[in-house]
Design an enzyme around this catalytic site. Structure first.
Site, PDB file in Angstrom:
ATOM      1  N   ARG A 110       0.705  -1.120   0.129  1.00  0.00           N
ATOM      2  CA  ARG A 110      -0.073  -0.084  -0.044  1.00  0.00           C
ATOM      3  C   ARG A 110       0.963   1.216   0.005  1.00  0.00           C
ATOM      4  NH1 ARG A 110      -5.342   1.347   3.476  1.00  0.00           N
ATOM      5  NH2 ARG A 110      -6.118   0.050   1.916  1.00  0.00           N
ATOM      6  N   HIS A 137      -7.441   1.072  -6.499  1.00  0.00           N
ATOM      7  CA  HIS A 137      -7.534   0.002  -5.198  1.00  0.00           C
ATOM      8  C   HIS A 137      -8.102  -1.080  -5.954  1.00  0.00           C
ATOM      9  CE1 HIS A 137      -7.558  -1.468  -1.476  1.00  0.00           C
ATOM     10  NE2 HIS A 137      -8.587  -0.614  -0.958  1.00  0.00           N
ATOM     11  N   GLN A 140      -9.919  -4.169  -3.641  1.00  0.00           N
ATOM     12  CA  GLN A 140     -11.089  -3.748  -3.163  1.00  0.00           C
ATOM     13  C   GLN A 140     -12.409  -4.080  -4.174  1.00  0.00           C
ATOM     14  OE1 GLN A 140     -12.018  -2.302   0.078  1.00  0.00           O
ATOM     15  NE2 GLN A 140     -14.032  -2.942  -0.646  1.00  0.00           N
ATOM     16  N   ASP A 233     -17.416   6.808  -1.560  1.00  0.00           N
ATOM     17  CA  ASP A 233     -16.222   6.550  -0.830  1.00  0.00           C
ATOM     18  C   ASP A 233     -15.832   7.842  -0.001  1.00  0.00           C
ATOM     19  OD1 ASP A 233     -13.613   5.617   0.055  1.00  0.00           O
ATOM     20  OD2 ASP A 233     -12.727   6.467  -1.779  1.00  0.00           O
ATOM     21  N   CYS A 273     -16.299   1.137   0.596  1.00  0.00           N
ATOM     22  CA  CYS A 273     -15.244   0.225   1.012  1.00  0.00           C
ATOM     23  C   CYS A 273     -14.853   0.402   2.335  1.00  0.00           C
ATOM     24  CB  CYS A 273     -14.026   0.653  -0.130  1.00  0.00           C
ATOM     25  SG  CYS A 273     -13.446   2.494   0.228  1.00  0.00           S
ATOM     26  N   ARG A 301     -13.146  -8.895   1.268  1.00  0.00           N
ATOM     27  CA  ARG A 301     -11.677  -8.595   0.812  1.00  0.00           C
ATOM     28  C   ARG A 301     -10.678 -10.046   1.249  1.00  0.00           C
ATOM     29  NH1 ARG A 301      -9.710  -3.530   1.162  1.00  0.00           N
ATOM     30  NH2 ARG A 301      -7.852  -4.545   0.590  1.00  0.00           N
TER      31      ARG A 301
END
Ligand code: CP
Ligand code: NVA
Length: 316
Positions: A110, A137, A140, A233, A273, A301
């Site tokens: 990340r 991402h 996700q 988000d 998310c 996930r």
């Protein structure tokens, strides 16, 4: 060009959503459903063999789901903050990749810069997985697609609408990943928060082949009409804290509230998310309401990333 520019090496990486073809994405989701039903049925890391999971930014879901998932695959997760390694002191990505390739079976990272991920992957002999960058991402999105499959039995042909910051990592990954899945993906975002033209063009090209489509608009009311999936988000992604006040003001008309749910399909599901900020990008009524699937999405996930690792290590 579509996909990450590191395809010349035989090892496969997952740096952006379109690094998986439609058939490959579907195979990973099939495997994820199998692993959700039988969590310990795949043991590609038995030994244990190790996977590195490195964080330049904070995390709850990504950290715990990779850590737990690697253990369930029989492996040894090595979870570290980059600041506690020599990466934080400026050791090159090339040297880091060459050294880590001698120890681990895959590198999950990340970070901020997508270019950094591409550079690390370019020097790595093992798969590199994007665990969130400023631009994408993709892990996700696999979890979101799994959640959609569980609710609708399919992804192709559905109408998904993302409200809010269309220029962030989630906006971009919804475009690429959902187009790959044959979804009609609509981004409703104000001027100044619309997605990168290059990502939109890439998504449109993918959608032409999958039967999906891409729509970009500023008009929330028309976008959410008949939606099967409503998504938002945070308005202030990690690294954007300095512009928080502007963002909260500019995006205020793009909150995912009950009026959007009411205009959507009767079977609509709501995704986020997480982490969520109730009263900002989404109302408490919606995220805690009957159409919300955000905790299934968070659970997924784990299953999606396990499937991705199995696929990268054994089937790619
Ligand atoms: N959704 C997500 O990636 O959450 P974390 O930032 O907690 O990992
Ligand atoms: N767009 C958000 C996603 C968090 C999982 C961020 O980058 O902070």
């Amino acid at each position: 060009m579509t996909g990450s520019p590191v395809a010349s090496r035989s090892v496969r990486h997952f740096l952006r959503d379109d690094d998986l073809s439609p058939d490959e994405q579907s195979a990973v989701l099939d495997l994820a459903l199998e692993l959700k039903a039988e969590p310990f049925s795949a043991r590609p890391l038995e030994g244990p063999r190790s996977v590195a999971v490195i964080f330049d930014k904070t995390s709850t879901r990504t950290r715990f789901s990779f850590d737990a998932g690697i253990a369930q695959l029989g492996g040894n997760p090595i979870v570290v903050e980059s600041g506690s390694t020599q990466m934080g002191k400026g050791e090159t990505l090339e040297d880091t990749a060459k050294v880590m390739s001698r120890y681990v079976e895959a590198i999950v990272w990340r970070t901020y810069s997508q270019d950094g991920l591409v550079e690390l992957a370019g020097h790595s002999d093992v798969p590199v997985v994007n665990a969130l960058s400023d631009e994408f991402h993709p892990c996700q999105i696999l979890a979101d697609l799994l959640t959609i499959r569980e609710n609708f039995g399919r992804t192709a042909g559905l109408r998904a609408v993302y409200l809010g910051d269309g220029a962030n990592n989630m906006g971009h990954s919804y475009l690429l990943g959902f187009a790959t899945a044959g979804i009609h993906i609509i981004i409703a975002a104000p001027d100044g928060y619309q997605p990168s033209g290059q990502v939109v063009a890439d998504a449109e090209r993918i959608a032409e082949a999958t039967g999906g489509s891409v729509g970009i608009t500023t008009d929330v009311a028309s976008a959410v009409e008949g939606a099967d999936v409503l998504i938002t988000d945070t308005w202030v992604s990690m690294g954007m804290e300095d512009s928080a006040a502007d963002r909260l003001r500019d995006l205020a008309g793009y909150r995912l509230g009950q009026e959007a749910v009411d205009r959507a399909s009767d079977d609509v599901i709501v995704l986020h998310c997480l982490p969520a900020y109730r009263g900002k990008e989404i109302s408490a009524e919606v995220i805690d309401g009957p159409r919300s699937r955000v905790f299934d999405e968070a659970e997924n996930r784990l299953h999606a990333q396990k499937a991705l690792l199995v696929w990268l290590l054994e089937r790619a």
